[in-house]
Design a protein around this motif. Sequence first.
Motif, PDB file in Angstrom:
ATOM      1  N   TRP A  27      -4.553  12.571  15.441  1.00 55.26           N
ATOM      2  CA  TRP A  27      -4.622  13.110  14.079  1.00 55.26           C
ATOM      3  C   TRP A  27      -3.679  14.271  13.809  1.00 55.26           C
ATOM      4  CZ3 TRP A  27     -10.401  13.275  15.510  1.00 55.26           C
ATOM      5  CH2 TRP A  27     -10.935  11.986  15.464  1.00 55.26           C
ATOM      6  N   GLY A  28      -3.121  14.860  14.837  1.00 57.05           N
ATOM      7  CA  GLY A  28      -2.112  15.891  14.664  1.00 57.05           C
ATOM      8  C   GLY A  28      -2.467  16.987  13.672  1.00 57.05           C
ATOM      9  N   GLY A  29      -1.685  17.034  12.582  1.00 61.60           N
ATOM     10  CA  GLY A  29      -1.820  18.106  11.605  1.00 61.60           C
ATOM     11  C   GLY A  29      -3.199  18.229  10.997  1.00 61.60           C
ATOM     12  N   PHE A  30      -3.868  17.098  10.749  1.00 63.07           N
ATOM     13  CA  PHE A  30      -5.188  17.163  10.139  1.00 63.07           C
ATOM     14  C   PHE A  30      -6.189  17.847  11.065  1.00 63.07           C
ATOM     15  CE2 PHE A  30      -3.408  14.159   7.198  1.00 63.07           C
ATOM     16  CZ  PHE A  30      -4.104  14.395   6.027  1.00 63.07           C
ATOM     17  N   LEU A  31      -6.041  17.654  12.368  1.00 61.94           N
ATOM     18  CA  LEU A  31      -6.941  18.319  13.310  1.00 61.94           C
ATOM     19  C   LEU A  31      -6.658  19.812  13.350  1.00 61.94           C
ATOM     20  CD1 LEU A  31      -9.233  17.663  15.284  1.00 61.94           C
ATOM     21  CD2 LEU A  31      -7.538  17.622  17.102  1.00 61.94           C
ATOM     22  N   ILE A  32      -5.398  20.204  13.207  1.00 64.70           N
ATOM     23  CA  ILE A  32      -5.045  21.625  13.168  1.00 64.70           C
ATOM     24  C   ILE A  32      -5.626  22.272  11.919  1.00 64.70           C
ATOM     25  CG2 ILE A  32      -3.114  23.252  12.986  1.00 64.70           C
ATOM     26  CD1 ILE A  32      -1.493  21.209  14.670  1.00 64.70           C
ATOM     27  N   VAL A  33      -5.628  21.534  10.803  1.00 60.75           N
ATOM     28  CA  VAL A  33      -6.246  22.034   9.569  1.00 60.75           C
ATOM     29  C   VAL A  33      -7.739  22.297   9.789  1.00 60.75           C
ATOM     30  CG1 VAL A  33      -6.930  21.376   7.222  1.00 60.75           C
ATOM     31  CG2 VAL A  33      -4.582  20.983   7.993  1.00 60.75           C
ATOM     32  N   VAL A  34      -8.412  21.332  10.455  1.00 60.87           N
ATOM     33  CA  VAL A  34      -9.837  21.493  10.746  1.00 60.87           C
ATOM     34  C   VAL A  34     -10.063  22.711  11.640  1.00 60.87           C
ATOM     35  CG1 VAL A  34     -11.821  20.452  11.936  1.00 60.87           C
ATOM     36  CG2 VAL A  34     -10.384  19.049  10.451  1.00 60.87           C
ATOM     37  N   GLY A  35      -9.222  22.860  12.677  1.00 55.97           N
ATOM     38  CA  GLY A  35      -9.354  24.000  13.582  1.00 55.97           C
ATOM     39  C   GLY A  35      -9.094  25.323  12.890  1.00 55.97           C
ATOM     40  N   ILE A  37      -7.523  16.741  23.314  1.00 57.77           N
ATOM     41  CA  ILE A  37      -6.131  16.311  23.441  1.00 57.77           C
ATOM     42  C   ILE A  37      -5.945  14.918  22.842  1.00 57.77           C
ATOM     43  CG2 ILE A  37      -4.339  15.662  25.106  1.00 57.77           C
ATOM     44  CD1 ILE A  37      -5.431  17.920  26.918  1.00 57.77           C
ATOM     45  N   ARG A  38      -6.898  14.038  23.118  1.00 52.63           N
ATOM     46  CA  ARG A  38      -6.839  12.677  22.563  1.00 52.63           C
ATOM     47  C   ARG A  38      -6.879  12.718  21.037  1.00 52.63           C
ATOM     48  NH1 ARG A  38     -10.698  10.936  25.244  1.00 52.63           N
ATOM     49  NH2 ARG A  38     -12.386  11.013  23.706  1.00 52.63           N
ATOM     50  N   ASN A  39      -7.754  13.548  20.482  1.00 55.33           N
ATOM     51  CA  ASN A  39      -7.853  13.661  19.027  1.00 55.33           C
ATOM     52  C   ASN A  39      -6.587  14.254  18.421  1.00 55.33           C
ATOM     53  OD1 ASN A  39     -10.415  12.592  19.025  1.00 55.33           O
ATOM     54  ND2 ASN A  39     -11.453  14.567  19.001  1.00 55.33           N
ATOM     55  N   THR A  40      -5.989  15.220  19.122  1.00 57.56           N
ATOM     56  CA  THR A  40      -4.759  15.834  18.616  1.00 57.56           C
ATOM     57  C   THR A  40      -3.629  14.815  18.590  1.00 57.56           C
ATOM     58  OG1 THR A  40      -5.461  17.959  19.572  1.00 57.56           O
ATOM     59  CG2 THR A  40      -3.171  17.785  18.884  1.00 57.56           C
ATOM     60  N   ARG A  41      -3.584  13.966  19.588  1.00 52.75           N
ATOM     61  CA  ARG A  41      -2.559  12.915  19.597  1.00 52.75           C
ATOM     62  C   ARG A  41      -2.756  11.950  18.427  1.00 52.75           C
ATOM     63  NH1 ARG A  41      -2.996  12.790  25.680  1.00 52.75           N
ATOM     64  NH2 ARG A  41      -1.051  13.716  26.420  1.00 52.75           N
ATOM     65  N   LYS A  56       0.834  -1.199   0.000  1.00 49.98           N
ATOM     66  CA  LYS A  56       0.000   0.000   0.000  1.00 49.98           C
ATOM     67  C   LYS A  56       0.870   1.251   0.000  1.00 49.98           C
ATOM     68  CE  LYS A  56      -4.039  -1.977   2.314  1.00 49.98           C
ATOM     69  NZ  LYS A  56      -4.945  -1.885   3.480  1.00 49.98           N
ATOM     70  N   THR A  57       0.397   2.271  -0.707  1.00 49.15           N
ATOM     71  CA  THR A  57       1.116   3.536  -0.740  1.00 49.15           C
ATOM     72  C   THR A  57       0.922   4.267   0.591  1.00 49.15           C
ATOM     73  OG1 THR A  57      -0.785   4.780  -1.600  1.00 49.15           O
ATOM     74  CG2 THR A  57       0.673   3.720  -3.215  1.00 49.15           C
ATOM     75  N   ARG A  58       1.725   5.276   0.805  1.00 54.48           N
ATOM     76  CA  ARG A  58       1.611   6.071   2.040  1.00 54.48           C
ATOM     77  C   ARG A  58       0.231   6.710   2.149  1.00 54.48           C
ATOM     78  NH1 ARG A  58       4.251   8.486   6.070  1.00 54.48           N
ATOM     79  NH2 ARG A  58       3.759  10.636   6.611  1.00 54.48           N
ATOM     80  N   LEU A  59      -0.279   7.176   1.000  1.00 56.20           N
ATOM     81  CA  LEU A  59      -1.600   7.807   0.994  1.00 56.20           C
ATOM     82  C   LEU A  59      -2.688   6.809   1.381  1.00 56.20           C
ATOM     83  CD1 LEU A  59      -3.031  10.489   0.385  1.00 56.20           C
ATOM     84  CD2 LEU A  59      -3.327   9.701  -1.969  1.00 56.20           C
ATOM     85  N   GLN A  60      -2.576   5.597   0.862  1.00 51.29           N
ATOM     86  CA  GLN A  60      -3.555   4.560   1.199  1.00 51.29           C
ATOM     87  C   GLN A  60      -3.483   4.179   2.672  1.00 51.29           C
ATOM     88  OE1 GLN A  60      -2.235   1.724  -1.797  1.00 51.29           O
ATOM     89  NE2 GLN A  60      -4.163   1.942  -2.931  1.00 51.29           N
ATOM     90  N   LEU A  61      -2.266   4.133   3.202  1.00 47.18           N
ATOM     91  CA  LEU A  61      -2.094   3.813   4.617  1.00 47.18           C
ATOM     92  C   LEU A  61      -2.672   4.914   5.506  1.00 47.18           C
ATOM     93  CD1 LEU A  61       1.546   2.365   4.574  1.00 47.18           C
ATOM     94  CD2 LEU A  61      -0.566   1.097   5.009  1.00 47.18           C
ATOM     95  N   LEU A  62      -2.458   6.159   5.087  1.00 44.34           N
ATOM     96  CA  LEU A  62      -3.024   7.281   5.839  1.00 44.34           C
ATOM     97  C   LEU A  62      -4.548   7.226   5.818  1.00 44.34           C
ATOM     98  CD1 LEU A  62      -0.740  10.304   4.868  1.00 44.34           C
ATOM     99  CD2 LEU A  62      -1.050   9.345   7.154  1.00 44.34           C
TER     100      LEU A  62
END
Length: 205
Positions: free
Chosen positions: A150-158, A144-148, A9-15
């Motif tokens: 999803w990290g960057g994607f959660l910051i994008v949403v915020g 905090i749990r969600n940030t741990r 699987k590609t990195r994108l598919q794994l993500l």
Amino acid sequence: MSRNKPRKKTRLQLLHQYYSYTGFYGFLGSSLLKAIPLILLFIGGLFAIHFFVIDVNVLLNKITETFPAFGVFTVFFISESVLGLIPPELFIAWSSKSATPVLHLSLLALLSYAGGVVSFYIGKAITKIPSIHDYLEIKMAKHIRNTRKWGGFLIVVGALLPIPFSITTMAAGIIKYPLNSLLLFGLLRFLRFYLYALAIFNIVS
């Protein structure tokens, strides 16, 4: 007889697989559903004030004439640094009546971005004060749990959706999320302000 090896699987598919399993897409959908009523409520509130209380243009012009821009920017920066207490949309509407709307809007976006960075450092500082850290770990446990997870994607949403950006960045500070990544993803805050301005400027024009 050779057997076909399963394709790696590609990195994108794994993500995609990871975010599917951890519920990110469901969270994103629910956040969008929550955001739509807030946007409609704000627009409805503007129209209600305009038709039943006072002309919105007159009100915004009066605020612009009465309060110095520096004072408005200061209040906004404090709000964006401390849990986003005042909806940014109000300030976006205010900027539309200034002498230089695009400049004022850009300054608001910059202050919001900077406020998010301040919240990030507040989050980092909090981790050194056990009593406050423990309290916020309970109050902001889900975020905090969600940030741990999803990290960057959660910051994008915020950064993009009408939820307090500072809560997202404060949670990032608490978990010691990389500052460089936060600064990069946080740039979408500018996009949010310009997109919202396209709608709000037309409403209050």
